[in-house]
Enzyme design. Structure first.
Site, PDB file in Angstrom:
ATOM      1  N   GLU A 238      27.032  74.409 -14.016  1.00  0.00           N
ATOM      2  CA  GLU A 238      26.497  74.535 -12.650  1.00  0.00           C
ATOM      3  C   GLU A 238      27.607  75.138 -11.798  1.00  0.00           C
ATOM      4  O   GLU A 238      28.627  74.499 -11.559  1.00  0.00           O
ATOM      5  CB  GLU A 238      26.117  73.170 -12.084  1.00  0.00           C
ATOM      6  CG  GLU A 238      24.989  72.472 -12.821  1.00  0.00           C
ATOM      7  CD  GLU A 238      23.602  72.825 -12.301  1.00  0.00           C
ATOM      8  OE1 GLU A 238      23.494  73.685 -11.390  1.00  0.00           O
ATOM      9  OE2 GLU A 238      22.638  72.243 -12.811  1.00  0.00           O
TER      10      GLU A 238
ATOM     11  N   HIS B 126      23.833  77.880 -14.426  1.00  0.00           N
ATOM     12  CA  HIS B 126      23.016  77.477 -13.276  1.00  0.00           C
ATOM     13  C   HIS B 126      23.904  77.433 -12.029  1.00  0.00           C
ATOM     14  O   HIS B 126      25.112  77.544 -12.113  1.00  0.00           O
ATOM     15  CB  HIS B 126      22.423  76.076 -13.492  1.00  0.00           C
ATOM     16  CG  HIS B 126      21.335  76.038 -14.515  1.00  0.00           C
ATOM     17  ND1 HIS B 126      19.999  75.947 -14.196  1.00  0.00           N
ATOM     18  CD2 HIS B 126      21.388  76.096 -15.869  1.00  0.00           C
ATOM     19  CE1 HIS B 126      19.274  75.944 -15.303  1.00  0.00           C
ATOM     20  NE2 HIS B 126      20.089  76.029 -16.347  1.00  0.00           N
TER      21      HIS B 126
ATOM     22  N   GLU C 278      18.946  81.163  -8.563  1.00  0.00           N
ATOM     23  CA  GLU C 278      20.349  80.991  -8.935  1.00  0.00           C
ATOM     24  C   GLU C 278      20.951  82.345  -9.313  1.00  0.00           C
ATOM     25  O   GLU C 278      21.450  82.560 -10.411  1.00  0.00           O
ATOM     26  CB  GLU C 278      20.435  79.912 -10.026  1.00  0.00           C
ATOM     27  CG  GLU C 278      19.898  78.577  -9.487  1.00  0.00           C
ATOM     28  CD  GLU C 278      19.726  77.466 -10.513  1.00  0.00           C
ATOM     29  OE1 GLU C 278      20.226  77.611 -11.643  1.00  0.00           O
ATOM     30  OE2 GLU C 278      19.086  76.449 -10.181  1.00  0.00           O
TER      31      GLU C 278
ATOM     32  N   HIS D  31      16.607  79.600 -13.597  1.00  0.00           N
ATOM     33  CA  HIS D  31      16.090  79.293 -12.263  1.00  0.00           C
ATOM     34  C   HIS D  31      16.242  80.509 -11.357  1.00  0.00           C
ATOM     35  O   HIS D  31      17.341  81.059 -11.198  1.00  0.00           O
ATOM     36  CB  HIS D  31      16.809  78.068 -11.685  1.00  0.00           C
ATOM     37  CG  HIS D  31      16.428  76.816 -12.415  1.00  0.00           C
ATOM     38  ND1 HIS D  31      17.297  75.809 -12.707  1.00  0.00           N
ATOM     39  CD2 HIS D  31      15.223  76.454 -12.939  1.00  0.00           C
ATOM     40  CE1 HIS D  31      16.657  74.849 -13.361  1.00  0.00           C
ATOM     41  NE2 HIS D  31      15.391  75.221 -13.524  1.00  0.00           N
TER      42      HIS D  31
END
Ligand code: 0X9
Ligand code: ZN
Length: 428
Positions: free
Chosen positions: A380, A307, A177, A174
């Site tokens: 994450e 992420h 990120e 992404h």
């Protein structure tokens, strides 16, 4: 040499493109109006209802999801029946984060400690120059816009294909990120700089072959900073029939588009693409992983896809709420969860099966596991919560603490990577 030359050629091409048409075509607004909402969604079914509307889910903390919706998505969001509270204009929030000079293709002030694509490339080349016996750089192909996708290999004899368990780290699927690029670069730096003096690092590097792909989505990442402001861009930069960009993490080919965990609408932030692996970037990483099947045996045993944000450790499957499913039995689910929880106790993240967050289909972890039996996690990173897109943009002063925070979790992961079932007392 070959990899380096290709990198330079790609850079030269990009320089030409930049000189000929300085981001003009790339500055057209693609979002009509983005508003941040806080949605109360206490369980995975509720959160999946939200994700299903195709809105951009930024993060989760407790029973609150932070999302961005465009006006056309608001009706669907409200029809979930969940409490939806407006938190203001997403782009106004972004504008407050800072502004560099237009067309600088670089991070604004407060963020210059992050690596843009050219800096990442330079850093990788420098690592190889500093540690030629530990690191080797290769290109696994190019992005949609022609940037080299790099894979740096770390081992005690990196030019040889040794019979050792292999490990893969991927970052920056992404675009926005950016902290994940720093995570991959930190892993590289720590394992190479630490090898000579740290016996634990030496033991890990001596017993593994470690692959690091610092940016799976360099086009998106560069676009995110190209206007001198931070844009909150998530997808790649491949045009689609109505808009721009495919979400790489909905484009993987296991149960692609199966379960309402991705969008078929080109403008959605979770657009899955017209077919599985339609994005050049996921294709290239897929081909690289496939190429590590040697003598019928996949050499890569374990994988982390980095992420941001929400501080979570997630494991397969993402496409179903079930703990076990085709190709994932109870022992395997137990091993995933056990290692996931042990890593979480080291970095303070929250461990859970990824569908406990919300259903996603076409995600990287499901493909890695189902296709190759690679023990594949999503981390994450920081922060745990954000009030909008700012969660993707912690100041560069946060980088050091937030990447270092994962050192012992990464070491545990590397230690078990030869045989993850050992974590539940099983042999391989
Ligand atoms: O939605 C994603 O792709 C990941 N979150 S992010 O905010 N970085 O975009 C999470 C993927 C994990 N898989 C599932 N939740 N099923
Ligand atoms: Zn992400």
């Amino acid at each position: 040499m070959f990899a380096k030359r290709r990198g330079l050629v790609a850079l030269a091409c990009l320089a030409l493109i930049a000189a000929a048409a300085p981001v003009a075509a790339e500055t057209t607004p693609v979002h009509s109006q983005r508003t941040v909402y806080e949605v109360t969604a206490a369980d995975a079914v509720a959160r999946t209802k939200v994700a299903r509307t195709g809105v951009d889910v930024l993060g989760m903390d407790g029973d609150k999801l932070t999302v961005i919706a465009e006006p056309s998505q608001l009706r669907a969001l409200r029809s979930t029946g969940l409490a939806v509270k407006s938190k203001g204009d997403a782009d106004e929030q972004l504008a407050q984060l800072g502004k560099a000079e237009i067309g600088t293709l670089d991070f604004p002030s407060g963020y210059t400690g992050y690596h843009n694509y050219a800096e990442t490339t330079a850093e990788l080349n420098q690592t190889v120059a500093d540690h030629p016996t530990l690191a080797r750089l290769q290109t696994i192909g190019t992005s949609y816009q022609g940037r080299s996708l790099y894979a740096l290999k770390i081992s005690n004899n990196p030019s040889a294909d040794q019979a050792k368990p292999e490990v893969l780290f991927t970052c920056n699927q992404h675009a926005r990120e950016h902290l994940t690029v720093e995570m991959c670069l930190h892993i590289i730096q720590r394992l190479t700089d630490g090898y000579a003096t740290n016996t634990a690092i030496k033991a890990l590097v001596d017993s593994r072959e470690i692959w690091v792909v610092p940016s799976v989505n360099p086009d998106g990442a560069e676009y995110d900073i190209a206007a001198g402001t931070l844009r909150g861009w998530r997808k790649n930069r491949q045009p689609n029939s109505t808009s721009t960009g495919t979400d790489p993490n909905r484009n993987w080919g296991y149960q692609w588009g199966c379960c309402g965990g991705s969008s078929g609408t080109g403008s959605s932030e979770t657009y899955r693409g017209p077919s599985a692996f339609s994005a050049p970037e996921t294709q290239r990483v897929r081909d690289f992983v496939n190429s590590r099947v040697v003598g019928g045996v996949q050499q890569i045993k374990a994988h982390i896809d980095w992420h941001t944000y929400s501080e979570l450790i997630l494991w397969p499957y993402g496409y179903t709420y079930n703990d076990t499913a085709t190709g994932l039995n109870a022992d395997q689910a137990n091993a995933f969860a056990t290692l996931g929880r042990q890593m979480a106790s080291r970095n303070g993240y929250t461990p859970q099966q990824s569908s406990d967050l919300y259903i996603t289909d076409g995600g990287i972890n499901d493909w890695m596991w189902a296709t190759h039996k690679i023990w594949s996690y999503t981390f994450e990173m920081y922060p745990k919560s954000g009030t909008g897109l700012n969660g993707f943009y912690p100041r560069d002063t946060a980088i050091a603490a937030q990447v270092t925070r994962n050192d012992t979790a990464v070491d545990l992961f590397l230690g078990y990577a030869d045989c993850v079932p050992r974590v539940i007392g099983q042999s391989c």
